[in-house]
Scaffold this motif. Structure first.
Motif, PDB file in Angstrom:
ATOM      1  N   LEU A 317       0.811  -1.245   0.001  1.00  0.00           N
ATOM      2  CA  LEU A 317      -0.043  -0.135  -0.110  1.00  0.00           C
ATOM      3  C   LEU A 317       0.830   1.155  -0.047  1.00  0.00           C
ATOM      4  N   LYS A 318       0.342   2.292  -0.610  1.00  0.00           N
ATOM      5  CA  LYS A 318       1.162   3.519  -0.510  1.00  0.00           C
ATOM      6  C   LYS A 318       1.117   4.164   0.949  1.00  0.00           C
ATOM      7  N   ALA A 319       2.413   4.770   1.065  1.00  0.00           N
ATOM      8  CA  ALA A 319       2.523   5.371   2.574  1.00  0.00           C
ATOM      9  C   ALA A 319       2.672   4.581   3.522  1.00  0.00           C
ATOM     10  N   SER A 320       2.878   3.133   3.435  1.00  0.00           N
ATOM     11  CA  SER A 320       2.690   1.936   4.357  1.00  0.00           C
ATOM     12  C   SER A 320       4.052   2.100   5.124  1.00  0.00           C
ATOM     13  N   LYS A 321       3.919   1.964   6.474  1.00  0.00           N
ATOM     14  CA  LYS A 321       5.304   1.924   7.169  1.00  0.00           C
ATOM     15  C   LYS A 321       6.195   0.792   6.855  1.00  0.00           C
ATOM     16  N   LEU A 325       6.288  -0.817  -2.859  1.00  0.00           N
ATOM     17  CA  LEU A 325       7.359  -1.359  -4.077  1.00  0.00           C
ATOM     18  C   LEU A 325       6.579  -0.897  -5.275  1.00  0.00           C
ATOM     19  N   TYR A 326       7.463  -0.302  -6.006  1.00  0.00           N
ATOM     20  CA  TYR A 326       7.149   0.030  -7.608  1.00  0.00           C
ATOM     21  C   TYR A 326       8.287  -0.525  -8.313  1.00  0.00           C
ATOM     22  N   VAL A 327       7.831  -0.771  -9.934  1.00  0.00           N
ATOM     23  CA  VAL A 327       8.735  -1.120 -10.775  1.00  0.00           C
ATOM     24  C   VAL A 327       8.628  -0.422 -12.116  1.00  0.00           C
ATOM     25  N   ASP A 328       9.408  -0.052 -13.038  1.00  0.00           N
ATOM     26  CA  ASP A 328       9.356   0.419 -14.158  1.00  0.00           C
ATOM     27  C   ASP A 328       9.447  -0.500 -15.299  1.00  0.00           C
ATOM     28  N   ILE A 365       9.431   9.147  -8.574  1.00  0.00           N
ATOM     29  CA  ILE A 365       9.657   8.032  -9.273  1.00  0.00           C
ATOM     30  C   ILE A 365       8.787   7.901 -10.510  1.00  0.00           C
ATOM     31  N   LYS A 366       7.572   8.448 -10.219  1.00  0.00           N
ATOM     32  CA  LYS A 366       6.521   8.565 -11.224  1.00  0.00           C
ATOM     33  C   LYS A 366       7.050   9.564 -12.348  1.00  0.00           C
ATOM     34  N   ARG A 367       7.569  10.749 -12.089  1.00  0.00           N
ATOM     35  CA  ARG A 367       7.906  11.639 -13.263  1.00  0.00           C
ATOM     36  C   ARG A 367       9.065  11.327 -13.761  1.00  0.00           C
ATOM     37  N   ASN A 368       9.920  10.706 -13.039  1.00  0.00           N
ATOM     38  CA  ASN A 368      11.295  10.445 -13.655  1.00  0.00           C
ATOM     39  C   ASN A 368      11.734   8.859 -14.109  1.00  0.00           C
ATOM     40  N   HIS A 369      10.956   8.054 -13.711  1.00  0.00           N
ATOM     41  CA  HIS A 369      10.927   6.570 -13.997  1.00  0.00           C
ATOM     42  C   HIS A 369       9.817   5.889 -14.455  1.00  0.00           C
ATOM     43  N   SER A 370       8.442   6.745 -14.546  1.00  0.00           N
ATOM     44  CA  SER A 370       7.101   6.088 -14.974  1.00  0.00           C
ATOM     45  C   SER A 370       6.946   4.698 -14.200  1.00  0.00           C
ATOM     46  N   ALA A 371       7.314   4.791 -12.938  1.00  0.00           N
ATOM     47  CA  ALA A 371       7.168   3.439 -12.255  1.00  0.00           C
ATOM     48  C   ALA A 371       5.590   3.381 -11.716  1.00  0.00           C
ATOM     49  N   TRP A 372       5.225   2.050 -11.597  1.00  0.00           N
ATOM     50  CA  TRP A 372       3.933   1.802 -10.823  1.00  0.00           C
ATOM     51  C   TRP A 372       3.973   1.015  -9.678  1.00  0.00           C
ATOM     52  N   LEU A 373       3.015   1.093  -8.903  1.00  0.00           N
ATOM     53  CA  LEU A 373       2.796   0.158  -7.709  1.00  0.00           C
ATOM     54  C   LEU A 373       2.446  -1.171  -8.198  1.00  0.00           C
TER      55      LEU A 373
END
Length: 394
Positions: A317-321, A325-328, A365-373
């Motif tokens: 989940l986003k902002a999880s303690k 994890l994202y991948v491009d 990471i989204k602007r510079n690597h177009s990564a996704w959750l």
């Protein structure tokens, strides 16, 4: 004879409905595109209609017609231009021009609200509860304040406008607003509006998977080709991908571009102005001229669509303690996790950068690597491999 030349969107047609209520059969109403207005003005001036009252709302003329109208007024002609776009503010220099972008209380103005006040001020129209509500719904929609105040009725009014012809919409609203009671939709309209909402949701889901991302100038831009629901589409795509500065919606068939943004630091009317267009700070448009075609179609054409973040996760989940994890597209892995009041980005298990908030890290990471959750299963596998590697090193 009163002659009203106005825009062919909800705000412009709202002015036409008010004109019919005020002047009855003594008004000739022409609904125009942005480009079509100047043609109408030229025809009006050629016919030397010095006895007519010319009203222009929600649109402004090009510089040549601006001068011609001023000469017409100096010779005794009667012209009033009412607009609310920032790009038209220079018309306030003329006694026949009145442009208000924002009211003193902070509300954004719309052509319909300005025209309503103008008609009442001159004694051509009386205030009523139904008119007050109709005008406010149009204003809320056109300025996009309906979402901030959660007034779904304003959006449904615009949906109805697009579902039926302008003539039918005008006739329905004209007859309804003659009654002084509260403005409302009838049973038939409510049913078709419910069906339309489902259709819009499906359309946005499909277009979300066609969105591409690129940098144009200093802005990170989302580009999508679509023929319908530009306002809803631009708003939803902007909220789904807040790392994008604005959304460009292309309609090649009509050779137009619509620009939408959810951000206060971006003024898309300035973007549209670079290509001869204009509009509001958060909603503008222009014609698809050669330069715009190159930047928004030709150069981004080879790009793959943005991948959508996994949305059914229970663990990644986003902002999880526990980290996110994202991948491009090159299978690089970006792990964002909190540490000492900062959010660290690891790229392939090596620290790349740190930020003061999760939102800033994800934006990077989204602007510079177009990564996704990624999905939960990939997240769990990543953590397992990470733990095993640490044990092996020990």
């Amino acid at each position: 004879m009163y002659r009203l030349y106005t825009h062919n969107d909800l705000d412009g047609v709202g002015c036409g409905i008010l004109a019919r209520l005020a002047f009855g059969t003594d008004v000739d109403i022409r609904y125009n595109s942005v480009q079509g207005l100047d043609f109408q003005i030229e025809r009006f001036l050629e016919k030397d209609r010095s006895d007519d009252v010319l009203l222009i709302t929600d649109l402004s003329v090009h510089s040549e017609n601006e001068k011609r109208l001023d000469e017409f007024v100096k010779k005794g002609g009667n012209v009033t231009l009412l607009d609310h776009h920032k790009t038209a503010l220079h018309f306030n220099e003329y006694k026949w021009g009145s442009v208000t972008v924002e009211y003193e209380d902070g509300r954004l103005a719309a052509a319909t609200s300005l025209f309503y006040e103008y008609l009442m001020e001159h004694g051509w129209l009386d205030r009523s509860s139904s008119l007050d509500e109709f005008v406010e719904l149009v204003r809320l929609w056109d300025t996009w304040e309906w979402e901030k105040h959660d007034v779904l009725k304003a959006k449904r009014l615009n949906d109805l406008f697009f579902m039926i012809s302008i003539d039918e919409f005008e006739e329905r609203m004209f007859n309804r607003l003659k009654e002084p009671d509260i403005f409302s939709f009838d049973d038939f309209e409510e049913k078709i509006l419910d069906m339309e909402e489902t259709k819009i949701e499906r359309y946005i889901r499909r277009k979300r998977r066609e969105l591409v991302q690129t940098f144009i100038g200093n802005y990170c831009v989302g580009i999508v080709h679509a023929e319908s629901y530009h306002s809803e589409l631009g708003n939803e795509l902007g909220k789904d991908s807040p790392h994008l500065d604005y959304i460009a919606i292309l309609n090649v068939g009509s050779k137009k571009i619509s620009f939408r943004t959810i951000h206060d630091h971006v003024d898309v009317s300035e973007i549209a102005g670079q290509f001869g267009g204009g509009g509001h700070a958060k909603a503008s448009g222009c014609s698809l001229i050669e330069e715009a075609y190159k930047l928004f179609i030709a150069e981004p054409f080879p790009l793959d669509s943005l991948r959508v973040d996994a949305f059914k996760n229970q663990h990644n989940l986003k902002a999880s303690k526990s980290g996110s994890l994202y991948v491009d597209r090159d299978e690089n892995r970006y792990f964002i996790y909190p540490s000492s009041e900062k959010w660290i980005i690891e790229k392939n298990q090596s620290e790349e950068a740190s930020f003061s908030s999760f939102e800033e890290a994800e934006r990077h990471i989204k602007r510079n690597h177009s990564a996704w959750l990624v999905r939960d299963d990939l997240f769990v596998r990543y953590l397992s491999d990470h733990i095993l590697n640490e044990k092996r090193l020990k």
